[in-house]
Write an enzyme that holds these catalytic residues in place. Sequence first.
Site, short mmCIF file in Angstrom:
data_model
loop_
_atom_site.label_atom_id
_atom_site.label_comp_id
_atom_site.label_asym_id
_atom_site.label_seq_id
_atom_site.Cartn_x
_atom_site.Cartn_y
_atom_site.Cartn_z
N HIS A 190 0.96 -1.24 0.06
CA HIS A 190 0.01 -0.04 0.15
C HIS A 190 0.88 1.30 -0.08
O HIS A 190 0.34 2.41 -0.41
CB HIS A 190 -1.03 0.00 1.33
CG HIS A 190 -2.20 -1.22 0.83
ND1 HIS A 190 -3.34 -0.48 1.05
CD2 HIS A 190 -2.32 -2.22 0.86
CE1 HIS A 190 -4.29 -1.28 0.79
NE2 HIS A 190 -3.55 -2.59 0.91
N VAL A 194 1.98 3.04 -4.54
CA VAL A 194 1.42 4.45 -4.79
C VAL A 194 2.46 5.47 -4.95
O VAL A 194 3.04 6.18 -3.96
CB VAL A 194 0.47 4.78 -3.80
CG1 VAL A 194 -0.13 6.01 -3.87
CG2 VAL A 194 -0.60 3.78 -3.41
N SER A 197 -2.02 -15.61 0.67
CA SER A 197 -2.14 -17.03 1.46
C SER A 197 -2.22 -16.60 3.02
O SER A 197 -2.67 -17.71 3.82
CB SER A 197 -0.74 -17.54 1.30
OG SER A 197 -0.36 -18.56 2.18
#
Length: 333
Positions: free
Chosen positions: A71, A75, A198
């Site tokens: 995240h 960006v 996972s």
Amino acid sequence: MGSSSCWSLLFLTLLALSSLTNAETPSSSGLRMNFYKESCPQAEDIIREQVKLLYKRHKNTAFSWIRNIFHDCAVQSCDASLLLDSTRKTLSEKETDRSFGMRNFRYLEEIKDAVERECPGVVSCADILVLSARDGIVAVGGPSIPLKTGRRDGRKSRAEVVEKFLPDHNESISSVLDKFGAMGIDTPGLVALLGAHSVGRTHCVKLVHRLYPEVDPALNPDHVPHMLKKCYDPIPDPKSVQYVRNDRGTPMKLDNNYYRNILDNKGLLMVDHELASNPKTRPYVKKMAKSQDYFFEHFARAITLLSENNPLTGENGEIRRHCNLANKNHYDE
């Protein structure tokens, strides 16, 4: 002077110019291994130890560290802009829809505080974010990945462009490939990165569209009763903790069981389902389902590329005193 001497002199001159040019050319990212070797030699050991201690107390911190690197670094820049709080003028990245369910940011402050006690004002939050992801990956059984350091911290949030760079769980695989391809991450790299699904869990608000008003026929019918049991409300409260484990078999372990699950139509998100069915990605899913070594090899390479996405280095950015605030917010203290 003979012609052979002239050619020799010309060759040596060109060689010298080439060497000078290469010597003056900076590295592509400005990062290097062991960046803090002289300025804070204990930095990486402190971060590693803090990650271990936090994982022992709160197992889900490892999942948070891994998600952070996606995240933040995807960006525009790997600069810890994700960690900044909202201000009166700007919304923080961590409060956007794409960051739904993210947490444990306060524990990054604990790591920062531990490093600051050893070396005040030296180690960036961006490096702490990346190195905690590296060590979080190891904590859940993933590969040990040598990562460069030397990042500096950004001063502003990029909430307004998060959706442009960070894929949504319902986005097409072609779109996801394009977004990660722009960072130099190829198809097997993207397939490996999604293997992070996972571990951890998926909130029901991200799943109910596959269960209500009708069950998505692409889902394995043997998996549906469990999903319905966990996501019993077609309009779940976003603030409630309703979720399904991403991998019921090995929920706390980063392994290639994820790929076997999605080949068996047990992927929770649409992006998981498409990863296993799209002709561009399915061959790599099958390879990773067969070989964990193959998965780890591409996962490590993709994490490295992600961690080196357009970092701030040198005189750019700053070294934040606190990871949730740019330094300018402390001037009046």
